[in-house]
Structures are given as structure tokens and as C-alpha cells.
Design an enzyme around this catalytic site. Structure first.
Site, PDB file in Angstrom:
ATOM      1  N   TYR A  54       0.842  -1.332   0.086  1.00 11.93           N
ATOM      2  CA  TYR A  54      -0.033  -0.001  -0.015  1.00 11.93           C
ATOM      3  C   TYR A  54       0.927   1.006  -0.034  1.00 11.93           C
ATOM      4  O   TYR A  54       0.476   2.329  -0.470  1.00 11.93           O
ATOM      5  CB  TYR A  54      -0.789  -0.076   1.344  1.00 11.93           C
ATOM      6  CG  TYR A  54      -2.292  -1.161   0.851  1.00 11.93           C
ATOM      7  CD1 TYR A  54      -3.263  -0.751   0.137  1.00 11.93           C
ATOM      8  CD2 TYR A  54      -2.131  -2.319   1.506  1.00 11.93           C
ATOM      9  CE1 TYR A  54      -4.221  -1.597  -0.227  1.00 11.93           C
ATOM     10  CE2 TYR A  54      -2.952  -3.258   1.247  1.00 11.93           C
ATOM     11  CZ  TYR A  54      -4.020  -3.053   0.342  1.00 11.93           C
ATOM     12  OH  TYR A  54      -4.983  -3.972   0.094  1.00 11.93           O
ATOM     13  N   HIS A 108     -15.035   1.015  -0.064  1.00  8.84           N
ATOM     14  CA  HIS A 108     -13.747   0.283   0.209  1.00  8.84           C
ATOM     15  C   HIS A 108     -12.531   0.966   0.806  1.00  8.84           C
ATOM     16  O   HIS A 108     -11.477   0.527   0.883  1.00  8.84           O
ATOM     17  CB  HIS A 108     -13.086  -0.434  -1.039  1.00  8.84           C
ATOM     18  CG  HIS A 108     -14.243  -1.604  -1.544  1.00  8.84           C
ATOM     19  ND1 HIS A 108     -14.208  -2.055  -3.011  1.00  8.84           N
ATOM     20  CD2 HIS A 108     -15.196  -2.152  -0.980  1.00  8.84           C
ATOM     21  CE1 HIS A 108     -15.030  -3.055  -3.133  1.00  8.84           C
ATOM     22  NE2 HIS A 108     -15.916  -3.123  -2.044  1.00  8.84           N
TER      23      HIS A 108
HETATM   24  P1  OAD Z   1     -11.965  -4.403 -11.665  1.00  8.89           P
HETATM   25  O1  OAD Z   1     -10.334  -4.432 -12.210  1.00  8.89           O
HETATM   26  O2  OAD Z   1     -12.496  -5.873 -11.398  1.00  8.89           O
HETATM   27  O3  OAD Z   1     -12.771  -3.931 -13.039  1.00  8.89           O
HETATM   28  C1  OAD Z   1     -12.541  -3.101 -13.936  1.00  8.89           C
HETATM   29  C2  OAD Z   1     -13.532  -2.685 -14.813  1.00  8.89           C
HETATM   30  O4  OAD Z   1     -13.382  -1.630 -15.613  1.00  8.89           O
HETATM   31  C3  OAD Z   1     -13.584  -3.786 -15.939  1.00  8.89           C
HETATM   32  O5  OAD Z   1     -14.873  -4.340 -16.166  1.00  8.89           O
HETATM   33  C4  OAD Z   1     -13.168  -3.079 -17.193  1.00  8.89           C
HETATM   34  O6  OAD Z   1     -13.632  -3.511 -18.498  1.00  8.89           O
HETATM   35  C5  OAD Z   1     -13.541  -1.531 -17.067  1.00  8.89           C
HETATM   36  N1  OAD Z   1     -12.671  -0.859 -17.513  1.00  8.89           N
HETATM   37  C6  OAD Z   1     -11.188  -0.888 -17.785  1.00  8.89           C
HETATM   38  N2  OAD Z   1     -10.848   0.575 -18.426  1.00  8.89           N
HETATM   39  C7  OAD Z   1     -11.844   1.094 -18.630  1.00  8.89           C
HETATM   40  C8  OAD Z   1     -12.181   2.477 -19.054  1.00  8.89           C
HETATM   41  N3  OAD Z   1     -11.192   3.376 -19.905  1.00  8.89           N
HETATM   42  N4  OAD Z   1     -13.561   2.942 -19.247  1.00  8.89           N
HETATM   43  C9  OAD Z   1     -14.488   2.163 -18.948  1.00  8.89           C
HETATM   44  N5  OAD Z   1     -14.340   0.996 -18.077  1.00  8.89           N
HETATM   45  C10 OAD Z   1     -12.993   0.558 -18.052  1.00  8.89           C
HETATM   46  O7  OAD Z   1     -12.421  -3.474 -10.914  1.00  8.89           O
HETATM   47  P2  OAD Z   1     -13.458  -3.259  -9.815  1.00  8.89           P
HETATM   48  O8  OAD Z   1     -14.684  -3.998 -10.406  1.00  8.89           O
HETATM   49  O9  OAD Z   1     -13.381  -1.761  -9.341  1.00  8.89           O
HETATM   50  O10 OAD Z   1     -11.924  -4.443  -3.880  1.00  8.89           O
HETATM   51  O11 OAD Z   1     -13.180  -4.084  -8.469  1.00  8.89           O
HETATM   52  C11 OAD Z   1     -13.884  -4.433  -7.287  1.00  8.89           C
HETATM   53  C12 OAD Z   1     -13.169  -4.501  -6.392  1.00  8.89           C
HETATM   54  O12 OAD Z   1     -12.250  -5.702  -6.547  1.00  8.89           O
HETATM   55  C13 OAD Z   1     -12.256  -3.595  -5.912  1.00  8.89           C
HETATM   56  O13 OAD Z   1     -12.704  -2.353  -5.183  1.00  8.89           O
HETATM   57  C14 OAD Z   1     -11.065  -4.295  -5.109  1.00  8.89           C
HETATM   58  C15 OAD Z   1     -11.085  -5.628  -5.945  1.00  8.89           C
HETATM   59  O14 OAD Z   1     -10.660  -6.531  -5.116  1.00  8.89           O
HETATM   60  C16 OAD Z   1     -11.082  -4.595  -2.729  1.00  8.89           C
HETATM   61  O15 OAD Z   1      -9.864  -4.430  -2.625  1.00  8.89           O
HETATM   62  C17 OAD Z   1     -11.826  -4.765  -1.377  1.00  8.89           C
END
Ligand code: OAD
Length: 237
Positions: A54, A108
Site C-alpha cells: 500500500y 472500500h
Molecule cells: P476490476 O479491475 O475488477 O474491473 C475494472 C472494470 O473496468 C472492467 O470491467 C473493465 O472492463 C473496466 N474498464 C477498464 N478500463 C476502462 C475504461 N477506460 N473505461 C471504462 N471501463 C473500463 O475493478 P473493480 O470492479 O473496481 O476491492 O473491482 C472491484 C473490487 O475488486 C475493488 O474495489 C477491489 C478489488 O478486489 C477490494 O480491494 C476490497
């Protein structure tokens, strides 16, 4: 009565600002197993590794990362929409605030805050954290940890999120893969409450079929267009 909007953002909203997403190729876990760096058990087993993980992310965030057009468009919607807009983010960065958002619920946690496990005080924190870090409230060393929610811990603000979802008219999920609960279930709660639902993402996700509408493409292009359309639809009402 003015409509209530709930917006959920994920790592994709900050991708074009230069912060890697979690599940993309070359994901944010830096080659570590999630269990090792994002669980209370991982922290207990190797606090030095977890603090270092971190610390590196905090330094990178403070090294000239800027909000993009998606962050500023959401801030504009929050300022100009006549009804309530609840912005919930899974991201632990501060780019929504930097983009001008007047309210951000960090479900988060926040990378630029630290929590003392001895007195529970949460404080702003931009330095590296270690076992030597001293809490500014109880003035004791040894209890400081990042103010981030790890797997197995309760996300923050769930009462407010659930209550607002129950009266939502519109729910938008932006740049999130819909793989991590409880956030992944918000679309179902919003639908159950009768809200219209829209997903804005670079690609389809595992939960795409649940949404009524989709905008496929980069957030920095699609979110400003969506906000313009929404605010335009209010003109003359
Ligand atoms: P992810 O990394 O799982 O998903 C990112 C999403 O953003 C994907 O669906 C991509 O297609 C999309 N994406 C990437 N670039 C983009 C762009 N330029 N414009 C639009 N969309 C784009 O991330 P999260 O869904 O945020 O939790 O992950 C959820 C949680 O999983 C996080 O908060 C974290 C992780 O484990 C904890 O640490 C508790």
C-alpha cells in the site's frame, strides 16, 4: 419530485488517469496473491509486505495522477442535477474529490487515510506506514494500518447505500467488473426498487445482462456524453 441517482464506480473510472485496474492484464495486485495483500489474515502473517504494497500504491497516487473527464463529468452531474445523486466508489484513490465531486462514499476505504487499530481513529495519511508509525490521536505506535477494506471485512456506508438504492430512480455502474459483492448486487437492489439501470464500461461484464442500457467505450468519452444527455433531458422541466 426530482429523481434520485445512485452511481457506483470501479477501477475502470481511473484507468485513463493511469491507475491499473484489478482484473485487467497486468492487474494491480503486482504479482501478489489477493489473500496475501488484501485480507486481515495476510496483514497478520506479513505486515511488512502488506504495508509495502500500500505504501507503493500511495506514493504512485501522489506522483502526479490526475482526474480524467469521467471524474469531472460526474462532479458536474452532482452539482447540477436537481435531485439527489449518491456517488459510491469502490476505488480507494481520491480522484473523484480531485475532479470536484462534492460527496464521495468510499465503500472500500481510502488510500490517503490510515486507521489506528488501537483507538480506531481514522486520519489523513500521505506518508509511508510501518510498525513505527505513531497514531496522531492516541500517540501510540504499532497499530496503524491502511484505511482500506480488505476481503472478509465489512464495506463502509452500507446503511446509507442500501437506503438510497431503495428510493433510486436511476442506477449507473461505471468501470466495474461486477465481480465483488456486495457492490455487484447493487444493480439488483436498484432494479427491485424500480430504478432504470445503465452500465458504462469498456467491455461487457459478467453482470451486463442485468442492466437495461449499456454504453460501451472508455469512461472518459462515455460518461461526459451520458451526463450531457441526462442534464439536457432536465432542461425545460
Ligand atoms: P476490476 O479491475 O475488477 O474491473 C475494472 C472494470 O473496468 C472492467 O470491467 C473493465 O472492463 C473496466 N474498464 C477498464 N478500463 C476502462 C475504461 N477506460 N473505461 C471504462 N471501463 C473500463 O475493478 P473493480 O470492479 O473496481 O476491492 O473491482 C472491484 C473490487 O475488486 C475493488 O474495489 C477491489 C478489488 O478486489 C477490494 O480491494 C476490497
Amino acid at each position: 419530485m426530482s429523481e434520485t441517482i445512485v452511481i457506483l464506480t470501479g477501477a475502470g473510472i481511473s484507468a485513463e488517469s493511469g491507475i491499473r485496474t484489478f482484473r485487467g492484464p497486468d492487474g494491480l495486485w503486482e504479482g501478489h496473491r489477493v489473500e496475501d495483500v488484501a485480507t486481515p489474515e495476510g496483514f497478520e502473517a506479513d505486515p511488512v509486505l502488506v504495508q509495502r504494497f500500500y505504501n507503493e500504491r500511495r506514493r504512485a497516487l501522489l506522483d502526479g495522477i490526475l482526474p480524467n473527464a469521467a471524474h469531472t463529468a460526474i462532479a458536474r452531474l452532482q452539482r447540477e442535477w436537481p435531485g439527489d445523486v449518491l456517488l459510491v466508489t469502490q476505488h480507494i484513490d481520491h480522484l473523484h474529490e480531485q475532479g470536484g465531486s462534492p460527496q464521495v462514499l468510499h465503500m472500500h476505504g481510502e488510500l490517503l487515510k490510515a486507521r489506528c487499530t488501537l483507538c480506531q481513529a481514522v486520519q489523513s495519511w500521505e506518508q509511508d506506514l510501518s510498525a513505527e508509525s505513531v497514531c496522531t490521536t492516541c500517540e501510540t505506535a504499532g497499530g496503524m494500518r491502511p484505511h482500506v477494506v480488505w476481503f472478509g471485512e465489512m464495506p463502509l456506508g452500507m446503511g446509507e447505500i442500501e437506503a438510497t438504492l431503495q428510493r433510486a430512480d436511476l442506477f449507473a455502474a461505471i468501470g466495474t467488473s461486477g465481480q465483488v459483492y456486495p457492490a455487484a448486487g447493487f444493480v439488483n437492489a436498484a432494479k427491485y426498487a424500480g430504478a432504470k439501470t445503465i452500465e458504462i464500461n469498456l467491455a461487457s461484464t459478467g453482470t451486463s445482462e442485468v442492466f437495461d442500457e449499456h454504453l460501451l467505450g472508455p469512461a472518459s468519452e462515455k460518461v461526459p456524453l451520458w451526463v450531457d444527455t441526462l442534464l439536457g433531458s432536465r432542461k425545460g422541466k
